[in-house]
Design a protein around this motif. Structure first.
Motif, PDB file in Angstrom:
ATOM      1  N   ARG A 103       0.773  -1.235  -0.065  1.00 47.62           N
ATOM      2  CA  ARG A 103       0.085  -0.009   0.049  1.00 47.62           C
ATOM      3  C   ARG A 103       0.785   1.213   0.140  1.00 47.62           C
ATOM      4  O   ARG A 103       2.079   1.041   0.382  1.00 47.62           O
ATOM      5  CB  ARG A 103      -0.966   0.042   1.212  1.00 47.62           C
ATOM      6  CG  ARG A 103      -1.955  -1.051   1.317  1.00 47.62           C
ATOM      7  CD  ARG A 103      -2.875  -1.124   2.400  1.00 47.62           C
ATOM      8  NE  ARG A 103      -3.836  -2.167   2.481  1.00 47.62           N
ATOM      9  CZ  ARG A 103      -4.629  -2.283   3.567  1.00 47.62           C
ATOM     10  NH1 ARG A 103      -4.619  -1.464   4.441  1.00 47.62           N
ATOM     11  NH2 ARG A 103      -5.097  -3.441   3.565  1.00 47.62           N
ATOM     12  N   ARG A 104       0.300   2.183  -0.650  1.00 47.19           N
ATOM     13  CA  ARG A 104       1.155   3.586  -0.838  1.00 47.19           C
ATOM     14  C   ARG A 104      -0.037   4.668  -0.531  1.00 47.19           C
ATOM     15  O   ARG A 104      -0.961   4.621  -1.144  1.00 47.19           O
ATOM     16  CB  ARG A 104       1.743   3.661  -2.178  1.00 47.19           C
ATOM     17  CG  ARG A 104       2.633   5.105  -2.092  1.00 47.19           C
ATOM     18  CD  ARG A 104       3.427   4.813  -3.506  1.00 47.19           C
ATOM     19  NE  ARG A 104       2.655   4.707  -4.533  1.00 47.19           N
ATOM     20  CZ  ARG A 104       3.306   4.138  -5.735  1.00 47.19           C
ATOM     21  NH1 ARG A 104       4.323   3.753  -5.874  1.00 47.19           N
ATOM     22  NH2 ARG A 104       2.416   4.198  -6.959  1.00 47.19           N
ATOM     23  N   ALA A 105       0.643   5.963   0.232  1.00 47.56           N
ATOM     24  CA  ALA A 105      -0.110   7.068   0.207  1.00 47.56           C
ATOM     25  C   ALA A 105       0.565   8.047  -0.658  1.00 47.56           C
ATOM     26  O   ALA A 105       1.762   8.087  -0.647  1.00 47.56           O
ATOM     27  CB  ALA A 105      -0.214   7.460   1.797  1.00 47.56           C
ATOM     28  N   LEU A 140      -2.924   8.770   4.213  1.00 46.42           N
ATOM     29  CA  LEU A 140      -2.292   7.783   5.080  1.00 46.42           C
ATOM     30  C   LEU A 140      -3.215   6.850   5.804  1.00 46.42           C
ATOM     31  O   LEU A 140      -2.914   5.771   6.130  1.00 46.42           O
ATOM     32  CB  LEU A 140      -1.521   8.719   5.986  1.00 46.42           C
ATOM     33  CG  LEU A 140      -0.391   9.528   5.374  1.00 46.42           C
ATOM     34  CD1 LEU A 140       0.155  10.509   6.344  1.00 46.42           C
ATOM     35  CD2 LEU A 140       0.722   8.606   4.919  1.00 46.42           C
ATOM     36  N   LEU A 141      -4.447   7.744   6.163  1.00 42.76           N
ATOM     37  CA  LEU A 141      -5.326   6.837   7.049  1.00 42.76           C
ATOM     38  C   LEU A 141      -6.020   5.498   6.088  1.00 42.76           C
ATOM     39  O   LEU A 141      -6.134   4.440   6.681  1.00 42.76           O
ATOM     40  CB  LEU A 141      -6.511   7.912   7.283  1.00 42.76           C
ATOM     41  CG  LEU A 141      -6.195   9.124   8.126  1.00 42.76           C
ATOM     42  CD1 LEU A 141      -7.468   9.779   8.480  1.00 42.76           C
ATOM     43  CD2 LEU A 141      -5.452   8.515   9.673  1.00 42.76           C
ATOM     44  N   ARG A 142      -6.395   5.966   5.068  1.00 41.26           N
ATOM     45  CA  ARG A 142      -6.788   4.783   3.971  1.00 41.26           C
ATOM     46  C   ARG A 142      -5.930   3.656   3.850  1.00 41.26           C
ATOM     47  O   ARG A 142      -6.259   2.497   3.653  1.00 41.26           O
ATOM     48  CB  ARG A 142      -7.469   5.472   2.724  1.00 41.26           C
ATOM     49  CG  ARG A 142      -8.705   6.269   2.995  1.00 41.26           C
ATOM     50  CD  ARG A 142      -9.887   5.185   3.356  1.00 41.26           C
ATOM     51  NE  ARG A 142     -10.282   4.304   2.561  1.00 41.26           N
ATOM     52  CZ  ARG A 142     -10.558   2.972   2.600  1.00 41.26           C
ATOM     53  NH1 ARG A 142     -10.559   2.242   3.580  1.00 41.26           N
ATOM     54  NH2 ARG A 142     -11.040   2.261   1.595  1.00 41.26           N
ATOM     55  N   ALA A 143      -4.691   4.300   3.650  1.00 41.62           N
ATOM     56  CA  ALA A 143      -3.469   3.283   3.449  1.00 41.62           C
ATOM     57  C   ALA A 143      -2.902   2.539   4.694  1.00 41.62           C
ATOM     58  O   ALA A 143      -2.220   1.424   4.688  1.00 41.62           O
ATOM     59  CB  ALA A 143      -2.173   3.908   2.592  1.00 41.62           C
ATOM     60  N   GLY A 144      -3.685   2.640   5.760  1.00 40.48           N
ATOM     61  CA  GLY A 144      -3.381   2.018   7.076  1.00 40.48           C
ATOM     62  C   GLY A 144      -1.849   2.171   7.652  1.00 40.48           C
ATOM     63  O   GLY A 144      -1.284   1.628   7.943  1.00 40.48           O
ATOM     64  N   LEU A 145      -1.751   3.642   7.500  1.00 48.01           N
ATOM     65  CA  LEU A 145      -0.174   3.823   7.655  1.00 48.01           C
ATOM     66  C   LEU A 145      -0.144   4.756   9.044  1.00 48.01           C
ATOM     67  O   LEU A 145       0.843   5.428   9.280  1.00 48.01           O
ATOM     68  CB  LEU A 145       0.361   4.754   6.605  1.00 48.01           C
ATOM     69  CG  LEU A 145       0.541   3.869   5.280  1.00 48.01           C
ATOM     70  CD1 LEU A 145       1.273   4.703   4.229  1.00 48.01           C
ATOM     71  CD2 LEU A 145       1.379   2.671   5.544  1.00 48.01           C
ATOM     72  N   VAL A 146      -0.947   4.696  10.005  1.00 50.98           N
ATOM     73  CA  VAL A 146      -1.099   5.689  11.160  1.00 50.98           C
ATOM     74  C   VAL A 146       0.168   5.242  12.037  1.00 50.98           C
ATOM     75  O   VAL A 146       0.712   6.085  12.359  1.00 50.98           O
ATOM     76  CB  VAL A 146      -2.261   5.465  11.837  1.00 50.98           C
ATOM     77  CG1 VAL A 146      -2.408   6.456  13.079  1.00 50.98           C
ATOM     78  CG2 VAL A 146      -3.468   6.203  11.020  1.00 50.98           C
ATOM     79  N   GLN A 147       0.323   3.948  12.230  1.00 51.11           N
ATOM     80  CA  GLN A 147       1.291   3.572  13.315  1.00 51.11           C
ATOM     81  C   GLN A 147       2.712   3.973  12.677  1.00 51.11           C
ATOM     82  O   GLN A 147       3.531   4.555  13.248  1.00 51.11           O
ATOM     83  CB  GLN A 147       1.105   1.993  13.223  1.00 51.11           C
ATOM     84  CG  GLN A 147       0.103   1.372  13.922  1.00 51.11           C
ATOM     85  CD  GLN A 147       0.282   0.972  15.323  1.00 51.11           C
ATOM     86  OE1 GLN A 147       1.281   1.285  16.043  1.00 51.11           O
ATOM     87  NE2 GLN A 147      -0.692   0.806  15.978  1.00 51.11           N
ATOM     88  N   GLN A 148       2.895   3.815  11.176  1.00 50.56           N
ATOM     89  CA  GLN A 148       4.258   4.075  10.612  1.00 50.56           C
ATOM     90  C   GLN A 148       4.495   5.579  10.772  1.00 50.56           C
ATOM     91  O   GLN A 148       5.586   6.031  11.227  1.00 50.56           O
ATOM     92  CB  GLN A 148       4.236   3.609   9.152  1.00 50.56           C
ATOM     93  CG  GLN A 148       5.446   3.641   8.403  1.00 50.56           C
ATOM     94  CD  GLN A 148       5.373   3.052   7.111  1.00 50.56           C
ATOM     95  OE1 GLN A 148       4.971   2.007   6.946  1.00 50.56           O
ATOM     96  NE2 GLN A 148       6.030   3.849   6.445  1.00 50.56           N
ATOM     97  N   VAL A 149       3.309   6.416  10.634  1.00 49.43           N
ATOM     98  CA  VAL A 149       3.610   7.918  10.652  1.00 49.43           C
ATOM     99  C   VAL A 149       3.871   8.224  12.045  1.00 49.43           C
ATOM    100  O   VAL A 149       4.740   9.172  12.227  1.00 49.43           O
ATOM    101  CB  VAL A 149       2.421   8.474   9.990  1.00 49.43           C
ATOM    102  CG1 VAL A 149       2.502   9.950  10.158  1.00 49.43           C
ATOM    103  CG2 VAL A 149       2.208   8.181   8.677  1.00 49.43           C
TER     104      VAL A 149
END
Length: 258
Positions: A103-105, A140-149
């Motif tokens: 996945r990518r934002a 970022l939210l839709r790509a599921g990247l909250v933890q990473q950010v």
């Protein structure tokens, strides 16, 4: 509009019969609304259906999807799923077949294009609200990247299911918006009303994530009148429990806000 008319040609063709000719790259933009204008949420009910692209052969094949697509429907489509926002507004999703699964934002702005690729990281720990509340870009939210950010900006989650995080220092990034936290407490309407009146607050902006209470209901219950100060109230959860954050108003360009 771009002066490229000599490089394009158009033809009407029923894709359900196959491709009209071979191509190096295919961009598939199926209809995602029915004849009455209602959104189609099932990818196999698109017109034509998304599964049609399985029959095609090309070096690059990508399909435009609704940004709210049900991710479970894409589990049998190996490839890269990209979510794109423009100046902070979620716009579209793209499915890239023949690309490594992930996945990518992507964020498009006046200053350029930013990309954030998903990576595996350990889960971020929870924390009580610190000095800053941070809201990631919707891509970022839709790509599921909250933890990473959150990890990239030394942030901590408020709740495992909430897409906010909190930081001790103000982060600086086009991917983020942040509010300075002035106070916070377990949600209790009478105590919140008392605190706001003590601070001479008469005008509020309400944000919510993970709270059943609507902004209109909160404003009606608080019954604030005559105060000279304004605040942003954030209804959310910490470790499963409802809380309210009292924040300075978000004003782009001012020192207290991104």
């Amino acid at each position: 509009q771009l002066g490229l008319s000599d490089r394009a040609r158009f033809q009407v063709y029923d894709l359900r019969m196959g491709l009209p000719e071979l191509a190096e790259a295919i961009f598939f933009d199926p209809a995602r609304r029915d004849t009455a204008g209602r959104r189609i949420h099932d990818v196999e009910a698109y017109e034509p259906p998304l599964s049609l692209m399985r029959q095609w052969q090309a070096d690059r094949i990508l399909a435009k999807l609704s940004p709210g697509v049900d991710l479970a429907q894409l589990q049998t489509y190996p490839g890269l799923l990209e979510f794109i926002s423009v100046a902070g507004d979620m716009k579209e999703a793209l499915l890239w077949l023949n690309e490594p699964v992930g996945r990518r934002a992507t964020l498009l702005s006046d200053t350029g294009t930013l990309n954030w690729q998903a990576e595996e990281i350990p889960p971020r720990p929870l924390s009580v609200p610190l000095r800053w509340l941070v809201e990631p870009d919707p891509a970022l939210l839709r790509a599921g990247l909250v933890q990473q950010v959150a990890a990239a900006f030394d942030g901590y989650l408020l709740d495992e299911t909430i897409a906010y995080f909190t930081c001790a220092a103000k982060p600086s990034s086009a991917w983020l918006r942040a509010w300075r936290i002035l106070d916070w407490m377990p949600f209790h309407i009478k105590r919140l009303r008392s605190v706001l009146r003590e601070q001479d607050v008469g005008q509020i902006t309400v944000k919510k994530r993970g709270s059943p209470l609507t902004p209109e209901e909160l404003m009606r219950q608080l019954r604030l009148k005559g105060g000279t100060q304004s605040r942003t109230l954030v209804l959310t959860r910490h470790a499963g429990n409802p809380i309210v954050l009292i924040c300075a108003d978000f004003v782009p360009g001012q020192p207290d806000c991104l």
